[in-house]
Design an enzyme around this catalytic site. Structure first.
Site, mmCIF file in Angstrom:
data_model
loop_
_atom_site.group_PDB
_atom_site.id
_atom_site.type_symbol
_atom_site.label_atom_id
_atom_site.label_comp_id
_atom_site.label_asym_id
_atom_site.label_seq_id
_atom_site.Cartn_x
_atom_site.Cartn_y
_atom_site.Cartn_z
ATOM 1 N N ASP A 120 0.730 -1.279 -0.118
ATOM 2 C CA ASP A 120 -0.143 0.055 0.147
ATOM 3 C C ASP A 120 0.721 1.261 -0.034
ATOM 4 O OD1 ASP A 120 -2.799 0.176 -0.488
ATOM 5 O OD2 ASP A 120 -3.069 -0.671 1.690
ATOM 6 N N ASP B 197 -10.507 2.666 -4.409
ATOM 7 C CA ASP B 197 -11.237 1.420 -3.940
ATOM 8 C C ASP B 197 -12.430 1.298 -4.603
ATOM 9 O OD1 ASP B 197 -8.951 1.368 -2.547
ATOM 10 O OD2 ASP B 197 -10.033 1.154 -0.343
#
Length: 560
Positions: free
Chosen positions: A171, A237
């Site tokens: 990430d 997302d």
């Protein structure tokens, strides 16, 4: 369709670089990840249950092989030798034991980390889980020693977003400093954060699939990310929560980069929401079929102990899975959008056939007609990959009933091709065009100029357009630039609207996806049919938008 312009511009051309050639991820990875179901609040038992259910539900034998950790498992400090640690309340038996358990079932094990000082979390950046920035070699050795087969890494930082906007892989949180949580426009190049981990993984000599999660920041497909990782996130997302608007946003964002998917490197459209609330059964089917045909990694992200039979049937459709795992590794690409009606996408398969994916944008069930000419055919043998039904030979078009936001997935073989239309082109910046209300010429390069600031009062009008010998409805091909990409849902997420009027007639809405993430990347060949032409070369076409800006326009082509 996205075509290539013979302009000789290094600025506008794409040089595709071969994906990581280490034998891994030759087809998109498939497996299970907890995030969409459990966020960062997981338990060791949930990982055990997921692994066991992949087997008992018959999913593992269909290719769902990876069981991956996501956020929340990490420790908050390193051990005395600087090594990576885990939260013993989450994983009391430890990561090596979990890896052994999953491997003992014949499955593969994945871990998650962050390319920043700290990792992403679901509490506004306050958890301060360990990140891997500056510890790539040590952490890669730890992950390999634990038996990792897959590493998902996030690496971003300043802008504080709602926690629901975060999807903690390798990430991208805290990538700039220890005080910056999430930044969708970081002041540094983030690619080096990923290349450092790529090289550290390679040095372990353990085959580990490398999934990079930068949320589409800095246009990773064009780094190109295919030389850095085996997959790269193309967008923010998908959720949670799941929504049809999220799918629309992500589908628009993949439009200009489908050509970058190939064996060993994949556009990652994020994890699956199949089985979760927020999407209808038809929307879940569309979601799964589109992700599969676009060659996105397929990671189930729902509670497999509670999954419905309908969701399970979607995930277990072997015909759709075969699209995803096809050895040719070519994604479907955007062919045509009928604004507020349906999309047509298509791509080649290894057996010489073509898959066509038609998405119903309407909010109601209805009859929908697919024109084979939109994928370059006049006729073809067809089968329905959702139902498995053979449809025989289709000629000209195919009409069927479809659910609201549903999908048609057809495998077309033995096709007869149609010739592309002959077009007469008109440059937007040519002296014969009229620019009004703030519309202005922008120089892109020595060979290309576009007209921008069309909309919000600005208009672009083409004159002396040839309507042929009969006028009527004509097919237009539009070349434009639109880099108005977004990380959250808007009225037109990752797209802009333009309104086309022929000879002063009623404006027709045309919804145009992004062409890339910078204002020098052309989208070539957006097709739209417009009525109202007169015979002869006296027609006008005006482009406007009363409430927002349209894309920048390079040229239009009119089929006569």
């Amino acid at each position: 369709m996205i075509g290539k312009l013979s302009l000789g511009l290094a600025l506008l051309s794409v040089s595709l670089t071969e994906a990581l050639n280490n034998g891994l991820a030759r087809t998109p990875p498939m497996g299970w990840n907890p995030y969409n179901a459990f966020l960062c609040d997981t338990t060791e038992q949930q990982y055990h249950s997921a692994a066991q259910n992949l087997i008992s539900l018959g999913l593992s034998q269909l290719g769902y092989q990876y069981v991956n950790l996501d956020c929340g498992w990490q420790g908050k400090s390193r051990n005395s030798s600087g090594g990576f640690t885990w939260d013993t309340t989450i994983l009391p038996s430890g990561v090596p034991a979990l890896s052994s358990f999953i491997h003992g079932l014949g499955l593969k094990f994945g871990v998650y980390s962050d390319g920043g000082v700290f990792a992403c979390d679901f509490v506004g950046g306050t958890a301060h889980y360990i990140g891997s920035l500056g510890h790539e070699t040590s952490d890669a050795n730890s992950f390999a020693a634990w038996g990792a087969d897959y590493l998902k890494v996030i690496s971003i930082s300043n802008l504080r977003v709602q926690e629901t906007d975060l999807d903690p892989q390798y990430d991208n949180c805290y990538s700039v400093s220890s005080t910056d949580f999430v930044d969708f426009n970081p002041p540094i190049q983030i690619e080096p954060h990923y290349t450092a981990m790529r090289d550290a993984l390679a040095a372990t000599n353990r085959p580990i699939v490398f999934s990079i999660c930068e949320w589409g920041v800095q246009d990773p497909a064009r780094w190109p990310a295919s030389t850095v990782g085996h997959s790269w996130r193309i967008s923010n997302d998908i959720g949670p929560p799941a929504s049809w608007d999220n799918l629309f946003r992500i589908i628009n964002q993949v439009v200009p980069i489908t050509q970058f998917a190939s064996p060993g490197g994949w556009n990652d459209m994020d994890m699956l929401e199949v089985g979760n609330s927020g999407l209808t059964a038809a929307e879940q089917q569309t979601h799964f079929a589109f992700w599969a045909a676009a060659k996105s990694p397929l990671f189930i992200s729902t509670d497999l102990t509670k999954i419905s039979n309908n969701a399970l049937n979607i995930l277990k459709n072997t015909r759709v899975i075969a699209l995803n795992q096809d050895s040719l590794g070519k994604s479907i690409s955007f062919k045509r959008r009928y604004t507020n009606d349906h999309d047509v996408w298509a791509g080649p398969l290894s057996d010489g056939s073509t898959v066509a994916v038609i998405v119903n944008w309407q909010n109601q069930a209805r009859s929908l007609t697919f024109n084979l000419a939109d994928v370059g055919f006049s006729s073809a043998m067809a089968s329905d990959l959702i139902s498995g039904a053979s449809l025989g030979r289709l000629s000209g078009s195919y009409t069927t009933s479809i659910d609201a936001h549903g999908v048609i997935v057809l495998k077309l073989s033995g096709a007869t091709s149609v010739s592309p239309p002959s077009l007469t082109f008109y440059n937007a910046a040519a002296s014969g065009s009229t620019l009004a209300g703030g519309a202005s010429v922008r120089v892109v390069s020595s060979s290309i100029s576009v007209v921008g600031f069309v909309g919000n009062g600005g208009t672009l009008t083409f004159h002396n357009v040839d309507g042929g010998t009969s006028g009527g409805t004509k097919l237009l091909s539009v070349d434009y630039i639109n880099a108005d990409f977004v990380f959250s849902n808007t009225n037109c997420s990752n797209c802009r609207n333009a309104f086309f009027s022929v000879n002063g007639g009623s404006p027709i809405q045309v919804q145009m996806p992004i062409s890339g993430q910078s204002w020098d990347i052309l989208f070539s060949g957006y097709l739209v049919s417009l009525p109202g032409f007169k015979a002869g070369k006296t027609n006008t076409i005006q482009i406007s938008n009363p409430n927002a800006f349209a894309p920048d326009f390079y040229r239009i082509g009119v089929a006569t």
